[in-house]
Design a protein around this motif. Structure first.
Motif, PDB file in Angstrom:
ATOM      1  N   LEU A  84       6.575 131.786   4.594  1.00 16.01           N
ATOM      2  CA  LEU A  84       7.877 132.309   5.014  1.00 16.01           C
ATOM      3  C   LEU A  84       7.916 132.522   6.526  1.00 16.01           C
ATOM      4  CD1 LEU A  84       8.362 135.045   2.261  1.00 16.01           C
ATOM      5  CD2 LEU A  84       9.180 132.678   2.226  1.00 16.01           C
ATOM      6  N   TYR A  85       9.106 132.351   7.083  1.00 16.78           N
ATOM      7  CA  TYR A  85       9.300 132.699   8.484  1.00 16.78           C
ATOM      8  C   TYR A  85       9.401 134.217   8.612  1.00 16.78           C
ATOM      9  CZ  TYR A  85      10.538 127.831   9.575  1.00 16.78           C
ATOM     10  OH  TYR A  85      10.518 126.476   9.760  1.00 16.78           O
ATOM     11  N   GLY A  86       9.014 134.742   9.770  1.00 16.26           N
ATOM     12  CA  GLY A  86       9.223 136.148  10.052  1.00 16.26           C
ATOM     13  C   GLY A  86      10.655 136.376  10.507  1.00 16.26           C
ATOM     14  N   GLU A  87      11.021 137.658  10.638  1.00 14.82           N
ATOM     15  CA  GLU A  87      12.389 137.943  11.071  1.00 14.82           C
ATOM     16  C   GLU A  87      12.577 137.537  12.529  1.00 14.82           C
ATOM     17  OE1 GLU A  87      10.160 141.881  11.724  1.00 14.82           O
ATOM     18  OE2 GLU A  87      10.151 140.230  10.291  1.00 14.82           O
ATOM     19  N   THR A  88      13.760 137.051  12.838  1.00 14.20           N
ATOM     20  CA  THR A  88      14.060 136.573  14.178  1.00 14.20           C
ATOM     21  C   THR A  88      15.565 136.597  14.395  1.00 14.20           C
ATOM     22  OG1 THR A  88      14.014 134.635  15.645  1.00 14.20           O
ATOM     23  CG2 THR A  88      13.980 134.205  13.293  1.00 14.20           C
ATOM     24  N   GLY A  89      15.962 136.692  15.657  1.00 10.53           N
ATOM     25  CA  GLY A  89      17.380 136.711  15.985  1.00 10.53           C
ATOM     26  C   GLY A  89      18.108 135.451  15.561  1.00 10.53           C
ATOM     27  N   ALA A  90      17.373 134.355  15.385  1.00 13.10           N
ATOM     28  CA  ALA A  90      18.002 133.096  14.957  1.00 13.10           C
ATOM     29  C   ALA A  90      18.561 133.190  13.541  1.00 13.10           C
ATOM     30  CB  ALA A  90      16.995 131.948  15.038  1.00 13.10           C
ATOM     31  N   GLN A  91      18.172 134.258  12.807  1.00 14.05           N
ATOM     32  CA  GLN A  91      18.695 134.453  11.454  1.00 14.05           C
ATOM     33  C   GLN A  91      20.012 135.233  11.459  1.00 14.05           C
ATOM     34  OE1 GLN A  91      15.295 136.408   9.783  1.00 14.05           O
ATOM     35  NE2 GLN A  91      14.046 134.553   9.804  1.00 14.05           N
ATOM     36  N   SER A  92      20.467 135.638  12.634  1.00 10.50           N
ATOM     37  CA  SER A  92      21.774 136.286  12.764  1.00 10.50           C
ATOM     38  C   SER A  92      22.874 135.228  12.770  1.00 10.50           C
ATOM     39  CB  SER A  92      21.831 137.106  14.053  1.00 10.50           C
ATOM     40  OG  SER A  92      23.160 137.506  14.330  1.00 10.50           O
ATOM     41  N   THR A  93      24.052 135.598  12.303  1.00 10.94           N
ATOM     42  CA  THR A  93      25.167 134.659  12.206  1.00 10.94           C
ATOM     43  C   THR A  93      25.962 134.561  13.504  1.00 10.94           C
ATOM     44  OG1 THR A  93      25.359 135.556   9.971  1.00 10.94           O
ATOM     45  CG2 THR A  93      27.034 133.991  10.647  1.00 10.94           C
ATOM     46  N   ILE A  94      25.806 135.515  14.408  1.00  9.86           N
ATOM     47  CA  ILE A  94      26.704 135.623  15.558  1.00  9.86           C
ATOM     48  C   ILE A  94      26.648 134.397  16.470  1.00  9.86           C
ATOM     49  CG2 ILE A  94      27.252 136.955  17.627  1.00  9.86           C
ATOM     50  CD1 ILE A  94      26.199 139.436  16.148  1.00  9.86           C
ATOM     51  N   VAL A  95      25.467 134.073  16.986  1.00 12.18           N
ATOM     52  CA  VAL A  95      25.372 132.958  17.929  1.00 12.18           C
ATOM     53  C   VAL A  95      25.631 131.610  17.250  1.00 12.18           C
ATOM     54  CG1 VAL A  95      23.865 131.750  19.555  1.00 12.18           C
ATOM     55  CG2 VAL A  95      23.908 134.243  19.522  1.00 12.18           C
ATOM     56  N   PRO A  96      25.115 131.369  16.038  1.00 15.14           N
ATOM     57  CA  PRO A  96      25.492 130.126  15.356  1.00 15.14           C
ATOM     58  C   PRO A  96      27.003 129.972  15.183  1.00 15.14           C
ATOM     59  CG  PRO A  96      23.603 131.085  14.267  1.00 15.14           C
ATOM     60  CD  PRO A  96      24.060 132.093  15.284  1.00 15.14           C
ATOM     61  N   ALA A  97      27.701 131.092  14.926  1.00 20.71           N
ATOM     62  CA  ALA A  97      29.160 131.035  14.794  1.00 20.71           C
ATOM     63  C   ALA A  97      29.805 130.626  16.114  1.00 20.71           C
ATOM     64  CB  ALA A  97      29.699 132.385  14.329  1.00 20.71           C
ATOM     65  N   LEU A  98      29.291 131.145  17.221  1.00 23.31           N
ATOM     66  CA  LEU A  98      29.816 130.758  18.534  1.00 23.31           C
ATOM     67  C   LEU A  98      29.533 129.288  18.815  1.00 23.31           C
ATOM     68  CD1 LEU A  98      28.817 133.906  20.645  1.00 23.31           C
ATOM     69  CD2 LEU A  98      31.105 133.254  19.888  1.00 23.31           C
ATOM     70  N   ASP A  99      28.345 128.822  18.448  1.00 27.10           N
ATOM     71  CA  ASP A  99      28.022 127.409  18.619  1.00 27.10           C
ATOM     72  C   ASP A  99      29.016 126.522  17.877  1.00 27.10           C
ATOM     73  OD1 ASP A  99      25.862 127.471  20.344  1.00 27.10           O
ATOM     74  OD2 ASP A  99      24.356 127.483  18.763  1.00 27.10           O
ATOM     75  N   ILE A 100      29.297 126.886  16.636  1.00 25.44           N
ATOM     76  CA  ILE A 100      30.214 126.093  15.825  1.00 25.44           C
ATOM     77  C   ILE A 100      31.619 126.141  16.413  1.00 25.44           C
ATOM     78  CG2 ILE A 100      31.301 125.875  13.557  1.00 25.44           C
ATOM     79  CD1 ILE A 100      28.689 127.061  12.375  1.00 25.44           C
ATOM     80  N   ALA A 101      32.079 127.337  16.769  1.00 23.65           N
ATOM     81  CA  ALA A 101      33.435 127.492  17.295  1.00 23.65           C
ATOM     82  C   ALA A 101      33.638 126.700  18.577  1.00 23.65           C
ATOM     83  CB  ALA A 101      33.737 128.966  17.530  1.00 23.65           C
ATOM     84  N   LEU A 102      32.614 126.671  19.427  1.00 22.80           N
ATOM     85  CA  LEU A 102      32.720 125.977  20.711  1.00 22.80           C
ATOM     86  C   LEU A 102      32.268 124.519  20.633  1.00 22.80           C
ATOM     87  CD1 LEU A 102      31.386 128.822  23.050  1.00 22.80           C
ATOM     88  CD2 LEU A 102      33.763 128.089  22.754  1.00 22.80           C
ATOM     89  N   GLY A 103      31.795 124.111  19.467  1.00 23.84           N
ATOM     90  CA  GLY A 103      31.359 122.727  19.302  1.00 23.84           C
ATOM     91  C   GLY A 103      30.055 122.406  19.997  1.00 23.84           C
TER      92      GLY A 103
END
Length: 211
Positions: free
Chosen positions: A43-62
């Motif tokens: 298993l991966y350890g906990e990390t900020g990459a598991q948060s939805t916030i920045v991925p959502a911004l990536d998707i919204a901005l393309g």
């Protein structure tokens, strides 16, 4: 908290925040007694990459990251998000693209301004009126482009600061640059930052791919 205390007291003394996946000390994974039929888990350890916030911004901005381990890592991190968060990201991906809309509207305004300016009627008031309208549309397109690039720039700044903090709090105090989640974080964070910066529409012909 000063950097040396963060690395010494948190990361180095809290191996679960690192990972059991691809770990040299646990090549077969870790057994969680009573779970998964006692089969070893990687298993991966906990990390900020598991948060939805920045991925959502990536998707919204393309924002698209280069294919390879970096993109695959981000995809894998979605498996560690709550189901409702994963569903939210999927909805964003299925929705119309903000980046595409900015490009289309900007190109439309440029086309309209170009068409109107090419159909002048001497120095008549009619010609001046049409020119004024086309100029205002062109300006509105420029404002939209500027707003989009400002959002991309802010995300780039966030990622640059994130990398700076990671360097100060982890890389300078660690013999091996492996951060939370087990990521090879310094090249990864630089890649995220650079990919974001490359998506500014005012840089090059991307603002209007038809021109």
């Amino acid at each position: 908290m000063i950097p040396v205390c963060y690395c010494t007291n948190l990361l180095c003394c809290a191996p679960p925040s690192m990972q059991w996946k691809n770990s040299a000390s646990l090549p077969n994974g870790l057994i969680y007694e009573g779970l998964w039929d006692n089969r070893p888990q990687q298993l991966y350890g906990e990390t900020g990459a598991q948060s939805t916030i920045v991925p959502a911004l990536d998707i919204a901005l393309g924002i698209q990251h280069e294919k390879g381990w970096l993109q695959q890592y981000l995809t894998n991190m979605r498996l560690h998000m709550p189901p409702s968060h994963r569903a939210f990201l999927a909805q964003l991906e299925a929705a119309p693209s903000v980046r595409g809309a900015v490009q289309r509207l900007t190109c439309h305004n440029i086309d309209q301004a170009s068409t109107n300016s090419s159909h002048s009627f001497g120095g008549s008031d009619y010609s001046n009126s049409g020119s004024s309208g086309s100029n205002s549309r062109a300006l509105s397109g420029a404002g939209l482009l500027e707003a989009y690039d400002t959002a991309v720039s802010e995300l780039e700044k966030f990622r640059a600061q994130h990398r700076a903090f990671a360097n100060s709090y982890i890389a300078q105090w660690s013999k091996k640059e492996v951060g939370t989640g087990g990521s090879d974080f310094m090249p990864a964070l630089a890649g995220f930052r650079d990919a974001t910066a490359a998506h500014k529409l005012s840089q090059g012909p991307r603002a209007c791919p038809l021109h």
